[in-house]
Enzyme design. Structure first.
Site, PDB file in Angstrom:
ATOM      1  CE  LYS A  11     -46.393 -12.621 -26.560  1.00 60.71           C
ATOM      2  NZ  LYS A  11     -45.392 -11.631 -26.080  1.00 60.71           N
ATOM      3  CE1 TYR A  51     -41.057 -14.255 -28.367  1.00 60.79           C
ATOM      4  CE2 TYR A  51     -41.933 -16.078 -27.087  1.00 60.79           C
ATOM      5  CZ  TYR A  51     -42.106 -14.870 -27.742  1.00 60.79           C
ATOM      6  OH  TYR A  51     -43.357 -14.279 -27.768  1.00 60.79           O
ATOM      7  CG  ASN A 114     -46.618  -8.381 -24.549  1.00 60.76           C
ATOM      8  OD1 ASN A 114     -46.765  -9.559 -24.807  1.00 60.76           O
ATOM      9  ND2 ASN A 114     -45.578  -7.679 -24.972  1.00 60.76           N
ATOM     10  CG  HIS A 117     -45.193 -13.273 -31.380  1.00 61.18           C
ATOM     11  ND1 HIS A 117     -43.931 -12.763 -31.167  1.00 61.18           N
ATOM     12  CD2 HIS A 117     -45.183 -13.774 -32.644  1.00 61.18           C
ATOM     13  CE1 HIS A 117     -43.191 -12.961 -32.256  1.00 61.18           C
ATOM     14  NE2 HIS A 117     -43.927 -13.577 -33.163  1.00 61.18           N
ATOM     15  CD  GLU A 128     -42.036 -14.945 -35.781  1.00 63.40           C
ATOM     16  OE1 GLU A 128     -41.146 -14.318 -35.204  1.00 63.40           O
ATOM     17  OE2 GLU A 128     -43.230 -14.571 -35.815  1.00 63.40           O
TER      18      GLU A 128
HETATM   19  N1  UDP Z   1     -40.441  -8.873 -23.134  1.00 60.98           N
HETATM   20  C1  UDP Z   1     -40.263  -8.848 -21.753  1.00 60.98           C
HETATM   21  N2  UDP Z   1     -39.519  -7.814 -21.203  1.00 60.98           N
HETATM   22  C2  UDP Z   1     -38.969  -6.831 -21.971  1.00 60.98           C
HETATM   23  C3  UDP Z   1     -39.143  -6.868 -23.372  1.00 60.98           C
HETATM   24  C4  UDP Z   1     -39.893  -7.903 -23.914  1.00 60.98           C
HETATM   25  O1  UDP Z   1     -40.745  -9.725 -21.035  1.00 60.98           O
HETATM   26  O2  UDP Z   1     -38.309  -5.939 -21.420  1.00 60.98           O
HETATM   27  C5  UDP Z   1     -41.229  -9.975 -23.726  1.00 60.98           C
HETATM   28  C6  UDP Z   1     -42.626  -9.525 -24.181  1.00 60.98           C
HETATM   29  O3  UDP Z   1     -43.542 -10.595 -23.950  1.00 60.98           O
HETATM   30  C7  UDP Z   1     -42.398  -9.293 -25.671  1.00 60.98           C
HETATM   31  C8  UDP Z   1     -41.429 -10.412 -26.006  1.00 60.98           C
HETATM   32  O4  UDP Z   1     -40.563 -10.465 -24.870  1.00 60.98           O
HETATM   33  O5  UDP Z   1     -43.604  -9.350 -26.408  1.00 60.98           O
HETATM   34  C9  UDP Z   1     -40.599 -10.202 -27.261  1.00 60.98           C
HETATM   35  O6  UDP Z   1     -39.969  -8.939 -27.193  1.00 60.98           O
HETATM   36  P1  UDP Z   1     -39.913  -7.962 -28.440  1.00 60.98           P
HETATM   37  O7  UDP Z   1     -38.924  -6.881 -28.106  1.00 60.98           O
HETATM   38  O8  UDP Z   1     -39.684  -8.763 -29.694  1.00 60.98           O
HETATM   39  O9  UDP Z   1     -41.373  -7.282 -28.449  1.00 60.98           O
HETATM   40  P2  UDP Z   1     -42.645  -7.445 -29.416  1.00 60.98           P
HETATM   41  O10 UDP Z   1     -42.138  -7.585 -30.830  1.00 60.98           O
HETATM   42  O11 UDP Z   1     -43.406  -8.656 -28.947  1.00 60.98           O
HETATM   43  O12 UDP Z   1     -43.416  -6.177 -29.188  1.00 60.98           O
END
Ligand code: UDP
Length: 140
Positions: A11, A51, A114, A117, A128
């Site tokens: 990211k 997304y 974070n 992805h 994807e």
């Molecule tokens: N995210 C965020 N706030 C939250 C939860 C998720 O900004 O409270 C963002 C974060 O970058 C995350 C992405 O949205 O990686 C997609 O969320 P998901 O729940 O799918 O998490 P992942 O599979 O990436 O762990």
């Protein structure tokens, strides 16, 4: 478990801090192979489409803004149990909850920024990967 592919994204917080090599070393350390990779500046429409599953979530707008705040590196990882193996090495969404050896524990800035992805199922991985890559670009 058969050989599988998964989509990974490094990211904008990772490209901004010059961490792509360090994260790739973690990925390759699991035995997964990076069989396709390119650096892209996503448009707002592309980030919203990628997304779309999160479009009703409260963080959607900020997530899209973050994902277009700088370049990303999109990659296809291939290997045994690739989807789960990559999820394991990514760590929990919130780096505060991530196990110490994971990418997010080591590198993530926040729950949003974070660093990585990774597809969360084999079915999502297929879709994807198609979103970003033509088969001719994927070479094991
Ligand atoms: N995210 C965020 N706030 C939250 C939860 C998720 O900004 O409270 C963002 C974060 O970058 C995350 C992405 O949205 O990686 C997609 O969320 P998901 O729940 O799918 O998490 P992942 O599979 O990436 O762990």
């Amino acid at each position: 478990m058969a050989i599988q592919r998964t989509l990974s994204i490094l990211k904008p917080d990772a490209t901004r801090r010059n961490l792509t090599g360090k994260i790739n070393a973690v990925i390759e350390g699991t035995g997964l192979k990076i069989v396709a990779q390119k650096r892209l500046q996503l448009t707002q429409a592309q980030a919203e489409a990628f997304y779309a599953v999160h479009k009703e979530r409260p963080f959607f707008g900020e997530l899209v803004s973050f994902m277009i705040s700088g370049p990303v590196v999109v990659q296809v990882l291939e290997g045994e149990d690739a989807v789960q193996k990559n999820r394991d090495i990514m760590g929990a969404t919130n780096p505060k909850d991530a196990a110490p050896h994971t990418v997010r524990a080591q590198f993530a800035e926040s729950i949003e920024a974070n660093s990585v992805h990774g597809s969360d199922s084999a079915e999502n991985a297929v879709n994807e990967i198609k979103f970003f890559f033509a088969e001719i670009e994927i070479n094991a």
